[in-house]
Design a protein around this motif. Structure first.
Motif, short mmCIF file in Angstrom:
data_model
loop_
_atom_site.label_atom_id
_atom_site.label_comp_id
_atom_site.label_asym_id
_atom_site.label_seq_id
_atom_site.Cartn_x
_atom_site.Cartn_y
_atom_site.Cartn_z
N ILE A 96 14.43 -7.80 -47.04
CA ILE A 96 15.46 -7.88 -48.07
C ILE A 96 15.38 -6.68 -49.02
CG2 ILE A 96 16.29 -9.19 -50.08
CD1 ILE A 96 15.46 -11.72 -48.64
N GLY A 97 14.16 -6.35 -49.46
CA GLY A 97 13.98 -5.22 -50.37
C GLY A 97 14.40 -3.91 -49.74
N ALA A 98 14.05 -3.69 -48.48
CA ALA A 98 14.43 -2.45 -47.79
C ALA A 98 15.94 -2.40 -47.60
CB ALA A 98 13.73 -2.37 -46.44
N GLY A 99 16.54 -3.54 -47.28
CA GLY A 99 17.99 -3.60 -47.10
C GLY A 99 18.73 -3.29 -48.38
N LEU A 100 18.26 -3.84 -49.48
CA LEU A 100 18.90 -3.59 -50.78
C LEU A 100 18.75 -2.12 -51.19
CD1 LEU A 100 17.86 -6.80 -52.76
CD2 LEU A 100 20.19 -6.08 -52.20
N ALA A 101 17.57 -1.55 -50.94
CA ALA A 101 17.35 -0.14 -51.28
C ALA A 101 18.28 0.75 -50.47
CB ALA A 101 15.89 0.23 -51.00
N LEU A 102 18.44 0.44 -49.19
CA LEU A 102 19.29 1.25 -48.32
C LEU A 102 20.76 1.14 -48.71
CD1 LEU A 102 19.68 2.98 -45.76
CD2 LEU A 102 19.82 0.85 -44.46
N ILE A 103 21.28 -0.08 -48.79
CA ILE A 103 22.71 -0.29 -49.05
C ILE A 103 23.11 0.17 -50.46
CG2 ILE A 103 24.49 -2.08 -49.35
CD1 ILE A 103 23.13 -3.61 -47.06
N SER A 104 22.28 -0.16 -51.45
CA SER A 104 22.64 0.22 -52.83
C SER A 104 22.62 1.73 -53.01
CB SER A 104 21.69 -0.46 -53.83
OG SER A 104 20.36 0.02 -53.68
N THR A 105 21.74 2.42 -52.31
CA THR A 105 21.69 3.87 -52.43
C THR A 105 22.91 4.52 -51.79
OG1 THR A 105 19.26 3.84 -52.40
CG2 THR A 105 20.32 5.93 -51.92
N VAL A 106 23.37 3.96 -50.68
CA VAL A 106 24.59 4.46 -50.04
C VAL A 106 25.79 4.33 -50.98
CG1 VAL A 106 26.24 4.09 -48.18
CG2 VAL A 106 23.79 3.99 -47.69
N PHE A 107 25.97 3.15 -51.54
CA PHE A 107 27.12 2.90 -52.41
C PHE A 107 27.00 3.62 -53.76
CE2 PHE A 107 27.87 -0.54 -49.41
CZ PHE A 107 29.25 -0.51 -49.29
N ALA A 108 25.77 3.96 -54.16
CA ALA A 108 25.58 4.66 -55.43
C ALA A 108 26.24 6.02 -55.42
CB ALA A 108 24.09 4.80 -55.74
N CYS A 109 26.43 6.60 -54.23
CA CYS A 109 27.10 7.90 -54.14
C CYS A 109 28.52 7.83 -54.71
CB CYS A 109 27.18 8.35 -52.68
SG CYS A 109 25.59 8.65 -51.89
N VAL A 110 29.13 6.64 -54.63
CA VAL A 110 30.49 6.45 -55.12
C VAL A 110 30.50 5.86 -56.52
CG1 VAL A 110 32.68 5.25 -54.73
CG2 VAL A 110 31.35 6.10 -52.78
N PHE A 119 21.24 -16.84 -54.46
CA PHE A 119 21.10 -16.04 -53.25
C PHE A 119 20.07 -16.58 -52.27
CE2 PHE A 119 22.78 -13.01 -56.39
CZ PHE A 119 23.88 -12.55 -55.69
N SER A 120 19.15 -17.39 -52.74
CA SER A 120 18.12 -17.92 -51.84
C SER A 120 17.45 -19.16 -52.42
CB SER A 120 17.06 -16.84 -51.58
OG SER A 120 16.04 -17.33 -50.74
N LYS A 121 17.01 -20.01 -51.51
CA LYS A 121 16.26 -21.20 -51.93
C LYS A 121 14.76 -20.96 -51.80
CE LYS A 121 19.89 -24.51 -50.60
NZ LYS A 121 20.22 -25.69 -49.76
N GLU A 122 14.39 -19.88 -51.11
CA GLU A 122 12.97 -19.57 -50.91
C GLU A 122 12.43 -18.82 -52.12
OE1 GLU A 122 9.34 -18.17 -49.97
OE2 GLU A 122 10.92 -16.66 -49.94
N THR A 123 11.30 -19.26 -52.63
CA THR A 123 10.76 -18.75 -53.89
C THR A 123 10.52 -17.24 -53.87
OG1 THR A 123 9.67 -20.85 -54.36
CG2 THR A 123 8.90 -18.94 -55.57
N ILE A 153 22.99 -4.68 -42.44
CA ILE A 153 24.34 -4.35 -42.87
C ILE A 153 25.31 -5.51 -42.70
CG2 ILE A 153 23.99 -1.92 -42.36
CD1 ILE A 153 25.60 -2.27 -39.81
N CYS A 154 24.89 -6.56 -42.01
CA CYS A 154 25.76 -7.74 -41.84
C CYS A 154 25.39 -8.87 -42.79
CB CYS A 154 25.69 -8.23 -40.39
SG CYS A 154 26.44 -7.13 -39.19
N ASN A 155 24.48 -8.60 -43.72
CA ASN A 155 24.06 -9.62 -44.68
C ASN A 155 24.92 -9.52 -45.94
OD1 ASN A 155 22.80 -11.33 -46.49
ND2 ASN A 155 20.73 -10.64 -46.02
N PRO A 156 25.86 -10.45 -46.16
CA PRO A 156 26.77 -10.35 -47.31
C PRO A 156 26.06 -10.46 -48.66
CG PRO A 156 26.98 -12.49 -46.24
CD PRO A 156 26.13 -11.65 -45.35
N LYS A 157 24.91 -11.11 -48.69
CA LYS A 157 24.18 -11.26 -49.95
C LYS A 157 23.74 -9.91 -50.50
CE LYS A 157 22.30 -15.85 -48.84
NZ LYS A 157 21.06 -16.64 -48.63
N LEU A 158 23.39 -9.00 -49.61
CA LEU A 158 22.93 -7.68 -50.03
C LEU A 158 24.07 -6.90 -50.70
CD1 LEU A 158 20.65 -6.58 -47.03
CD2 LEU A 158 20.12 -8.01 -49.02
#
Length: 299
Positions: A275-289, A89-93, A214-219
């Motif tokens: 990245i962390g905030a994006g993952l928290a937001l998107i994963s919580t939305v999809f967790a409803c399903v 997902f990333s080359k940055e450490t 929301i446009c980041n496919p990695k998330l």
């Protein structure tokens, strides 16, 4: 599964309030860093000490060894797999640290206990707390060090989180009772953890481009692994070796959305939380399903 929806809704309400505060400039970036400092240095240590001092006893360990062993084994495997997967997902450490943590550690501090108690009653709650012990040790040692770039040197490990962990375990094993007044203080401080964490997440999201998130496919890829692939594979694997209660707790634990520490810990050292905030937001939305679907298979 009404309880699942309620827990996710509560999460969103606090995140939304934080977002509104950030967008209206009532809460600014510097305020977020102060909140993070209070959370990591006060509320988290109180919660850790309370949990370990009251739960980590010899009798408890003897009766729950399978759950503890399963938790430790799963954690080792997941951290190892996440270490490899993060490289995709990333080359940055530092970004790899975020992805690794998000894949291996769910948002158990807020949601797992409430769900376990609602779905599996008192026994489920006790089992969940037991299952969370090895994960908590990882989070507040290696996880904390990696997300704050502080390393694992002895000097840097002498922080409020580690002091609370060690002293809490010692108090639990030695049967040392905490005076009622101090336990009340710990209880109230622990209750601040979830709201402050979610407010902080909302404030940080307000500083970011939601469109970019929301446009980041990695998330979405990480979210799919976190919410569906990991709990389903885990449930099938653990079923072959462990009793039903252990399987249920393991699946419930790892079916939860990404943890909030990828926002809280980085903000403590003024590191990028996008990245962390994006993952928290998107994963919580999809967790409803995904939560009702995954839990419906094993519970």
């Amino acid at each position: 599964m009404t309880v699942i929806f309620e827990q996710v809704l509560i999460l969103f309400i606090f995140v939304s309030v934080g977002y509104a505060l950030g967008k209206s400039r009532i809460a600014k970036v510097e305020h977020a860093q102060i909140l993070s400092g209070i959370l990591v240095n006060v509320f988290l240590p109180c919660s850790i000490f309370k949990t370990f001092s009251t739960r980590f006893t010899f009798a408890y360990l003897q009766s729950s060894y399978e759950i503890l062993l399963a938790s430790a084994g799963i954690l080792i495997v997941l951290v190892s797999v996440a270490h490899v997967a993060a490289k995709l997902f990333s080359k940055e450490t530092y970004e790899r640290h975020i992805y690794r943590y998000s894949l291996a550690i769910p948002n158990y501090g807020y949601m797992s206990y409430a769900l376990a108690e609602a779905l599996l009653k008192d026994t489920g709650l006790t089992n969940m707390m037991t299952f969370a012990l090895p994960v908590s040790l990882y989070v507040y040692t290696i996880g904390f060090a990696s997300l704050t770039k502080r390393g694992l040197s002895l000097k840097k490990l002498c922080n409020p989180i580690m002091i609370a962990t060690v002293s809490g375990i010692a108090a639990g094993l030695c049967g040392i009772s905490t005076p009622a007044i101090f336990m009340n203080v710990l209880q109230k401080a622990s209750g601040c953890m979830a709201p402050v964490s979610m407010l902080l997440t909302g404030i940080m999201i307000s500083e970011l481009s939601v469109k970019k998130i929301i446009c980041n496919p990695k998330l979405y890829a990480v979210t799919a692994l976190r919410l569906v692939v990991i709990p389903l594979v885990l449930g099938a694997a653990v079923s072959a070796f462990c009793k039903v209660p252990t399987v249920q707790i393991a699946v419930l634990f790892y079916a939860l959305p990404c943890g909030l520490n990828t926002v809280v810990f980085p903000k403590l050292v003024n590191e990028n939380c996008e990245i962390g905030a994006g993952l928290a937001l998107i994963s919580t939305v999809f967790a409803c399903v995904t939560l009702p679907f995954v839990l419906g298979i094993f519970i």
